[in-house]
Design a protein around this motif. Structure first.
Motif, PDB file in Angstrom:
ATOM      1  N   THR A 293       0.815  -1.215   0.000  1.00 14.23           N
ATOM      2  CA  THR A 293       0.000   0.000   0.000  1.00 14.23           C
ATOM      3  C   THR A 293       0.846   1.261   0.000  1.00 14.23           C
ATOM      4  O   THR A 293       0.501   2.253  -0.652  1.00 14.23           O
ATOM      5  N   GLU A 294       1.957   1.251   0.735  1.00 14.46           N
ATOM      6  CA  GLU A 294       2.801   2.443   0.831  1.00 14.46           C
ATOM      7  C   GLU A 294       3.324   2.891  -0.531  1.00 14.46           C
ATOM      8  O   GLU A 294       3.533   4.076  -0.765  1.00 14.46           O
ATOM      9  N   VAL A 295       3.541   1.946  -1.433  1.00 16.10           N
ATOM     10  CA  VAL A 295       3.999   2.282  -2.785  1.00 16.10           C
ATOM     11  C   VAL A 295       2.816   2.516  -3.711  1.00 16.10           C
ATOM     12  O   VAL A 295       2.750   3.507  -4.439  1.00 16.10           O
ATOM     13  N   SER A 296       1.857   1.580  -3.704  1.00 15.38           N
ATOM     14  CA  SER A 296       0.784   1.609  -4.698  1.00 15.38           C
ATOM     15  C   SER A 296      -0.138   2.815  -4.557  1.00 15.38           C
ATOM     16  O   SER A 296      -0.515   3.437  -5.549  1.00 15.38           O
ATOM     17  N   LEU A 297      -0.513   3.131  -3.332  1.00 19.82           N
ATOM     18  CA  LEU A 297      -1.525   4.171  -3.154  1.00 19.82           C
ATOM     19  C   LEU A 297      -1.073   5.528  -3.698  1.00 19.82           C
ATOM     20  O   LEU A 297      -1.776   6.142  -4.512  1.00 19.82           O
ATOM     21  N   ALA A 460     -20.871   7.183 -11.218  1.00 17.73           N
ATOM     22  CA  ALA A 460     -20.028   6.069 -11.641  1.00 17.73           C
ATOM     23  C   ALA A 460     -19.352   5.511 -10.407  1.00 17.73           C
ATOM     24  O   ALA A 460     -19.093   6.243  -9.435  1.00 17.73           O
ATOM     25  N   LEU A 461     -19.072   4.216 -10.432  1.00 18.66           N
ATOM     26  CA  LEU A 461     -18.289   3.584  -9.379  1.00 18.66           C
ATOM     27  C   LEU A 461     -17.137   2.841 -10.022  1.00 18.66           C
ATOM     28  O   LEU A 461     -17.338   2.027 -10.923  1.00 18.66           O
ATOM     29  N   LEU A 462     -15.941   3.165  -9.573  1.00 23.23           N
ATOM     30  CA  LEU A 462     -14.735   2.510 -10.064  1.00 23.23           C
ATOM     31  C   LEU A 462     -14.038   1.844  -8.886  1.00 23.23           C
ATOM     32  O   LEU A 462     -13.710   2.502  -7.900  1.00 23.23           O
ATOM     33  N   PHE A 463     -13.851   0.536  -8.983  1.00 22.06           N
ATOM     34  CA  PHE A 463     -13.144  -0.227  -7.950  1.00 22.06           C
ATOM     35  C   PHE A 463     -11.847  -0.766  -8.522  1.00 22.06           C
ATOM     36  O   PHE A 463     -11.812  -1.331  -9.616  1.00 22.06           O
ATOM     37  N   VAL A 464     -10.755  -0.591  -7.771  1.00 26.81           N
ATOM     38  CA  VAL A 464      -9.478  -1.187  -8.157  1.00 26.81           C
ATOM     39  C   VAL A 464      -8.681  -1.476  -6.886  1.00 26.81           C
ATOM     40  O   VAL A 464      -8.656  -0.660  -5.962  1.00 26.81           O
ATOM     41  N   SER A 465      -8.075  -2.646  -6.823  1.00 24.70           N
ATOM     42  CA  SER A 465      -7.280  -3.024  -5.659  1.00 24.70           C
ATOM     43  C   SER A 465      -5.886  -2.411  -5.745  1.00 24.70           C
ATOM     44  O   SER A 465      -5.375  -2.149  -6.832  1.00 24.70           O
ATOM     45  N   ASP A 466      -5.275  -2.197  -4.588  1.00 20.21           N
ATOM     46  CA  ASP A 466      -3.944  -1.567  -4.566  1.00 20.21           C
ATOM     47  C   ASP A 466      -2.832  -2.542  -4.943  1.00 20.21           C
ATOM     48  O   ASP A 466      -1.854  -2.163  -5.576  1.00 20.21           O
ATOM     49  N   HIS A 467      -2.957  -3.798  -4.577  1.00 19.36           N
ATOM     50  CA  HIS A 467      -1.958  -4.816  -4.912  1.00 19.36           C
ATOM     51  C   HIS A 467      -2.568  -6.177  -4.645  1.00 19.36           C
ATOM     52  O   HIS A 467      -3.671  -6.288  -4.107  1.00 19.36           O
ATOM     53  N   GLY A 468      -1.842  -7.226  -5.006  1.00 17.48           N
ATOM     54  CA  GLY A 468      -2.336  -8.575  -4.802  1.00 17.48           C
ATOM     55  C   GLY A 468      -1.768  -9.218  -3.548  1.00 17.48           C
ATOM     56  O   GLY A 468      -1.360  -8.534  -2.606  1.00 17.48           O
ATOM     57  N   GLU A 469      -1.706 -10.554  -3.570  1.00 18.47           N
ATOM     58  CA  GLU A 469      -1.333 -11.301  -2.372  1.00 18.47           C
ATOM     59  C   GLU A 469      -0.817 -12.688  -2.761  1.00 18.47           C
ATOM     60  O   GLU A 469      -1.278 -13.274  -3.748  1.00 18.47           O
ATOM     61  N   SER A 470       0.128 -13.179  -1.993  1.00 15.77           N
ATOM     62  CA  SER A 470       0.571 -14.572  -2.126  1.00 15.77           C
ATOM     63  C   SER A 470      -0.141 -15.408  -1.073  1.00 15.77           C
ATOM     64  O   SER A 470      -0.238 -15.007   0.091  1.00 15.77           O
ATOM     65  N   LEU A 471      -0.613 -16.566  -1.482  1.00 16.89           N
ATOM     66  CA  LEU A 471      -1.365 -17.438  -0.577  1.00 16.89           C
ATOM     67  C   LEU A 471      -0.713 -18.806  -0.475  1.00 16.89           C
ATOM     68  O   LEU A 471      -1.393 -19.834  -0.486  1.00 16.89           O
TER      69      LEU A 471
END
Length: 562
Positions: A293-297, A460-471
């Motif tokens: 988040t610190e980078v992506s946002l 309008a509604l725009l949704f986008v995630s900040d980054h993904g995840e390893s599981l």
């Protein structure tokens, strides 16, 4: 002979229970040897991974690495320590090293400056979730026991001149040892550091000192100067004068949602059943700007994005929200996470926790329903042109089970532990997917409320995630690996756009163009880089920063649009 026994016994007793007297330099060497053995297992494992122990050169390479690591820490600590500070420094670095090695070994993260910035920004609730019994046991063994021994040490006083000579000798010896070890393995070591740059951040605790210093220096540099204004030419587009209704864009920033598990993007199980029943456009190949988040946002809200990434530039400038506010858009940030990372500095903002919503907040966290619970009231009172940014808690790990109400625990068995290592991969994935089901619910609720007000408010509604995840893939969990080596699951994110029927006219677009154009763009690769320019387009704000080729609605603009 008889008289010597009591004296010998007294000496042994004093050694066993009394203080141990060591010089600063001896204590520095002991600590450096301890850290090399206890905190650098992954560094040595990575550096020696492709070497055979049947090859004598492997033993020489390993010995040189050990000397290099010990000498590095001896030089670092020897430079900083005095008689009065050596024990506190060793104690602090031992605890930090033990904690870092626990998380590195448990989740496969890398303690580079980006990750350290995340650590320093972690709020108490997030930190509490990471304080698992396994961590306390690890700290007790790798920090508690050494601290007990350290407590027994008495630092021997020395005349300042003798102390200075001993310190100079220590630093000279450490420097010569490091140079000698480096010269004997220079070629393979240089190749290793060039090809596996992340290994340098496995040298612990030296890498922690470096990364923390880099973060603090960058923050101090940023704090010493105001954010540079951008988009000072921002102005309302021609469509503003023609609008008969308010225009509201809701930008939802997701947290840790990855495309690989997103139902609309073809995941093996349906995690977005409600969005699938709504007229949304899902973008199937979206690249994130960062892996945390610190980078992506900040990057998402910057005009340059990943394609021309410059962290200092991004953190030193204002964001998309400031540009929009300058043009007359009423902006607001509502946060259910760890803050806006400078994106909303000086602009209207609030947290879900501050709303004091009954039944939605516990243990320092609030459910994401709090982001949209008053959406009807806000739409009823909407005026002019507005941007509402909603920052979700989403799938923030490792405690995925805490991110959704019990009724969304549909995929079972789910992991209900803060320590993911106590669960199977299947249980971890089930809890993660349950959190996605809840994100689907929150987004679908927001869209349905916007639909209900479409007669009075264009939206309008725009949704986008900040980054993904390893599981668990490749033994990795969570996120935050350096971008060049991060797996695709940490860099591919979902993105969804919904628009009301009146949005085209309200934003100055050609009638009948938006639907087909969005469907076409949804099948092509897009990125966080498109966000800045697409939001400008949706709100019809003119500025020289606007790049129409990065606006996902750009081909639908009329000639008078920005």
């Amino acid at each position: 002979m008889e008289s010597s026994r009591p004296a010998l016994g007294a000496r042994l007793y004093r050694w066993a229970v009394g203080p141990l007297e060591l010089s600063v330099e001896a204590l520095v060497l002991v600590a450096s040897l301890f850290w090399a053995v206890s905190a650098n297992r992954l560094f040595f494992a990575g550096a020696l991974a492709e070497r055979s122990w049947s090859d004598p050169s492997a033993w020489g390479f390993a010995a040189a690495l050990v000397v290099l690591v010990v000498a590095l820490h001896a030089a670092l600590l020897g430079t900083l320590a005095t008689r009065w500070t050596v024990k506190p420094l060793i104690a602090l670095l031992s605890v930090a090293a033990a904690a870092a090695t626990f998380y590195v070994e448990a989740f496969g993260v890398v303690m580079d400056p980006s990750m350290l910035r995340n650590v320093l920004r972690t709020n108490p609730a997030e930190a509490g979730e990471l304080m698992t019994p396994a961590l306390w046991l690890h700290l007790a063994l790798y920090a508690g026991v050494p601290l007990l021994l350290l407590w027994r040490v008495r630092v021997a006083p020395r005349p300042w001149l003798a102390s200075a000579w001993r310190r100079a000798a220590l630093l000279l010896l450490a420097t010569l040892a490091a140079l000698g070890a480096l010269m004997t393995v220079f070629q393979p070591f240089a190749s290793l550091m060039r090809n596996q740059k992340e290994l340098r951040y496995r040298i612990t605790p030296a890498s922690l000192v470096w990364s923390t210093g880099a973060v603090l220096a960058a923050d101090a540099k940023g704090a010493s100067r105001p954010r540079q204004a951008i988009g000072e030419d921002a102005a309302a587009g021609s469509s503003w004068a023609l609008r008969r209704k308010p225009l509201v864009v809701v930008l939802v920033v997701g947290e840790t949602a990855r495309a690989a598990n997103w139902g609309l993007s073809g995941a093996p199980r349906q995690t977005t059943p409600q969005l699938a029943a709504l007229p949304v456009v899902n973008f199937t190949d979206v690249s994130a700007c960062g892996t945390n988040t610190e980078v992506s946002l900040p990057c998402m809200f910057a005009p340059v994005g990943r394609r021309d990434y410059d962290e200092d530039r991004i953190r030193g400038q204002q964001s998309l929200m400031h540009v929009l506010a300058r043009a007359g858009v009423a902006v607001q940030w509502r946060d259910n996470q760890s803050g806006c990372k400078g994106v909303c500095d000086g602009l209207p903002s609030e947290t879900v926790a501050s709303l004091q919503l009954p039944g939605l907040c516990a243990d320092g966290h609030c459910l994401d329903e709090g982001l949209v619970q008053d959406l009807d009231q806000r739409l009823n009172s909407a005026q002019g042109t507005q941007l509402w940014v909603l920052h979700m808690l989403g799938n923030h790990g490792p405690s995925y089970f805490r991110r959704y109400p019990a009724r969304f625990a549909r995929f079972r068995p789910e992991c209900r532990e803060d320590d993911l290592r106590r669960c199977s991969i299947e249980q971890v994935v089930n809890a993660y997917d349950n959190a996605l089901l809840y994100t689907d619910e929150v987004l679908a609720t927001a869209i349905r409320r916007l639909q209900a007000h479409a007669g009075a408010v264009d939206s309008a509604l725009l949704f986008v995630s900040d980054h993904g995840e390893s599981l668990g893939e490749q033994g990795l969990f969570l996120h935050g690996l350096p971008y060049p080596i991060a797996p695709e699951v940490q860099k591919r994110v979902p993105m969804v756009l919904w628009t009301s029927a009146g949005l085209e006219q309200a934003a100055g677009m050609r009638s009948g163009c938006l639907g087909p154009e969005l469907q076409r763009r949804a099948r092509t690769p897009v990125a966080h880089d498109h966000l800045f320019h697409t939001v400008l387009g949706l709100l019809d704000v003119r500025t020289a920063l606007y790049q129409p080729e990065l606006d996902l609605t750009g081909t639908c603009r009329t000639p008078s649009a920005p």
